[in-house]
Scaffold this active site. Structure first.
Site, PDB file in Angstrom:
ATOM      1  N   GLU A 105       1.782  -5.535  10.836  1.00  0.00           N
ATOM      2  CA  GLU A 105       1.236  -4.173  10.969  1.00  0.00           C
ATOM      3  C   GLU A 105       2.026  -3.434  12.049  1.00  0.00           C
ATOM      4  O   GLU A 105       2.096  -3.884  13.201  1.00  0.00           O
ATOM      5  CB  GLU A 105      -0.245  -4.226  11.334  1.00  0.00           C
ATOM      6  CG  GLU A 105      -1.121  -4.922  10.300  1.00  0.00           C
ATOM      7  CD  GLU A 105      -1.404  -4.061   9.083  1.00  0.00           C
ATOM      8  OE1 GLU A 105      -1.035  -2.866   9.104  1.00  0.00           O
ATOM      9  OE2 GLU A 105      -1.989  -4.584   8.109  1.00  0.00           O
ATOM     10  N   HIS A 112       3.541  -3.507   6.899  1.00  0.00           N
ATOM     11  CA  HIS A 112       2.480  -2.536   6.636  1.00  0.00           C
ATOM     12  C   HIS A 112       2.336  -1.579   7.819  1.00  0.00           C
ATOM     13  O   HIS A 112       2.892  -1.792   8.890  1.00  0.00           O
ATOM     14  CB  HIS A 112       1.129  -3.254   6.455  1.00  0.00           C
ATOM     15  CG  HIS A 112       1.016  -4.050   5.206  1.00  0.00           C
ATOM     16  ND1 HIS A 112       0.260  -3.643   4.125  1.00  0.00           N
ATOM     17  CD2 HIS A 112       1.553  -5.244   4.860  1.00  0.00           C
ATOM     18  CE1 HIS A 112       0.341  -4.555   3.167  1.00  0.00           C
ATOM     19  NE2 HIS A 112       1.113  -5.539   3.584  1.00  0.00           N
ATOM     20  N   HIS A 143       0.874  -1.175   0.000  1.00  0.00           N
ATOM     21  CA  HIS A 143       0.000   0.000   0.000  1.00  0.00           C
ATOM     22  C   HIS A 143       0.911   1.225   0.000  1.00  0.00           C
ATOM     23  O   HIS A 143       1.727   1.414   0.909  1.00  0.00           O
ATOM     24  CB  HIS A 143      -0.911  -0.005   1.228  1.00  0.00           C
ATOM     25  CG  HIS A 143      -1.881  -1.151   1.232  1.00  0.00           C
ATOM     26  ND1 HIS A 143      -2.107  -1.926   2.345  1.00  0.00           N
ATOM     27  CD2 HIS A 143      -2.669  -1.654   0.255  1.00  0.00           C
ATOM     28  CE1 HIS A 143      -2.998  -2.862   2.051  1.00  0.00           C
ATOM     29  NE2 HIS A 143      -3.357  -2.716   0.794  1.00  0.00           N
ATOM     30  N   GLU A 145       1.793   3.639   3.060  1.00  0.00           N
ATOM     31  CA  GLU A 145       2.271   3.068   4.324  1.00  0.00           C
ATOM     32  C   GLU A 145       3.791   3.204   4.361  1.00  0.00           C
ATOM     33  O   GLU A 145       4.540   2.253   4.111  1.00  0.00           O
ATOM     34  CB  GLU A 145       1.786   1.631   4.455  1.00  0.00           C
ATOM     35  CG  GLU A 145       0.252   1.570   4.504  1.00  0.00           C
ATOM     36  CD  GLU A 145      -0.308   0.159   4.553  1.00  0.00           C
ATOM     37  OE1 GLU A 145       0.480  -0.809   4.618  1.00  0.00           O
ATOM     38  OE2 GLU A 145      -1.547   0.025   4.540  1.00  0.00           O
TER      39      GLU A 145
END
Length: 338
Positions: A218, A154, A58, A61
């Site tokens: 994450e 991420h 993404h 990010e």
């Protein structure tokens, strides 16, 4: 031809669509820029460990992109001595230049061949990234005792009760790797989310197709380039540096990890679909039983048990896509570990 200023990120963003492949040397090995955002680094001596670090799947990010670029710069400058095989992937440089999550379609929903159902840049990019991973692992596939790793880094759209967490790809036999969990704990990971079904994410591709230890990691909240506090990733940076230099997985007690299993996927089934939460509600926020979490003209979703929590809530997406996951905490003692 070396990478100017040893800055792989700058090279990638300046050549977002394509770049001519080239080879170069660095103090502890040989590097290959194979495509835009595709960098393979081979150490001088053979290694049984093949590590994929992917970032920027993404484009907005940016924290993990800056972290991994910093590690690459250290390797190329000789500050970090590389002793394992490394593939670095900057997933979506076009979206990164636009400071957008994606351009046409969510890249992290296009793996395991799902890209064949779409047109546009992201579909072609997913195919290219799959091929890069396949080529990388295949270079050593005939050797015994190979260890394949893939950490797809991420940051989340919103904050989280557990700032750093991982998504453990769906494991059919529900037996999880204790060494990997202990590595994640040593890397500053707070929580583990156990997937409940096969997906089309990048990490699941590497697990399902190449039998790699693979995780979606994450690392906090989205910030623009230059506004990330990389000190918040210090534990992960230390663990990755140890792995790169020594081929050793840092280990901490898994007892520090909070573990969750997925109960349900919330799917946007109509344009009227909405979640009954504020825009700043954090991932892993828990709710009372019977609370109406989601509604549309076609359906309602009520919390099944007090303590159930929501992760990845997002309704700014097309009908038919996932608007969130409902998860439930489970005891670490209930997991089967090997």
């Amino acid at each position: 031809m070396p990478i100017l200023n040893n800055d792989f990120l700058a090279l990638t963003l300046a050549n977002q669509d394509s770049i001519a492949p080239f080879r170069f040397s660095f103090p502890s090995g040989v590097g290959f820029v194979e495509d835009t955002g595709v960098l393979r680094l081979e150490p001088k001596q053979p290694s049984v460990i093949s590590l994929v670090l992917s970032v920027g799947v993404h484009g907005n990010e940016t924290g993990p992109i800056e972290l991994v670029n910093q590690l690459v710069t250290g390797i190329l400058e000789g500050k970090v001595s590389l002793n394992i095989r490394l593939l670095v992937l900057i997933g979506n440089p076009v979206a990164a230049n636009l400071a957008k999550r994606f351009c046409d379609v969510n890249l992290n929903r296009l793996f395991r061949g799902a890209w064949q159902e779409y047109d546009g840049f992201e579909a072609k990019r997913a195919q290219r990234l799959e091929q890069a991973v396949c080529d990388f692992y295949s270079l050593t596939e005939n050797k015994t005792d190979q260890i394949k790793l893939h950490y797809d880094l991420h940051t989340a759209i919103r904050g989280s009760v557990h700032e750093k967490f991982v998504v453990y790809p769906y494991v059919e036999n529900s037996i999880y790797n204790k060494e990997q969990l202990a590595f994640l704990a040593a890397s500053g990971i707070d929580a583990v989310l156990l997937s409940h079904q096969p997906t089309t994410t990048f990490s699941y591709y590497s697990y399902a197709v190449h039998n790699a230890h693979a995780f979606t990691v994450e690392l906090g909240k989205v910030y623009p380039f230059g506004e990330n506090d990389l000190s918040r990733f210090a534990d992960l940076e230390a663990s990755l540096t140890l792995l790169l230099e020594k081929g050793v997985l840092a280990q901490s007690s898994v007892s520090s990890l909070h573990v969750f299993r997925v109960l349900d996927s919330l799917v946007k089934d109509d344009d009227s679909y909405e979640l009954s939460i504020a825009s700043d509600v954090k991932n892993f926020t828990q709710f009372e039983a019977d609370y109406r979490m989601a509604r549309s003209d076609k359906s309602d979703y009520y919390i099944k048990q007090t303590g159930d929590a929501i992760v990845f809530p997002n309704t700014n997406l097309p009908v038919g896509q996932r608007a969130g996951l409902m998860v439930r905490p489970i005891a670490l003692e209930d997991l089967q570990l090997n």
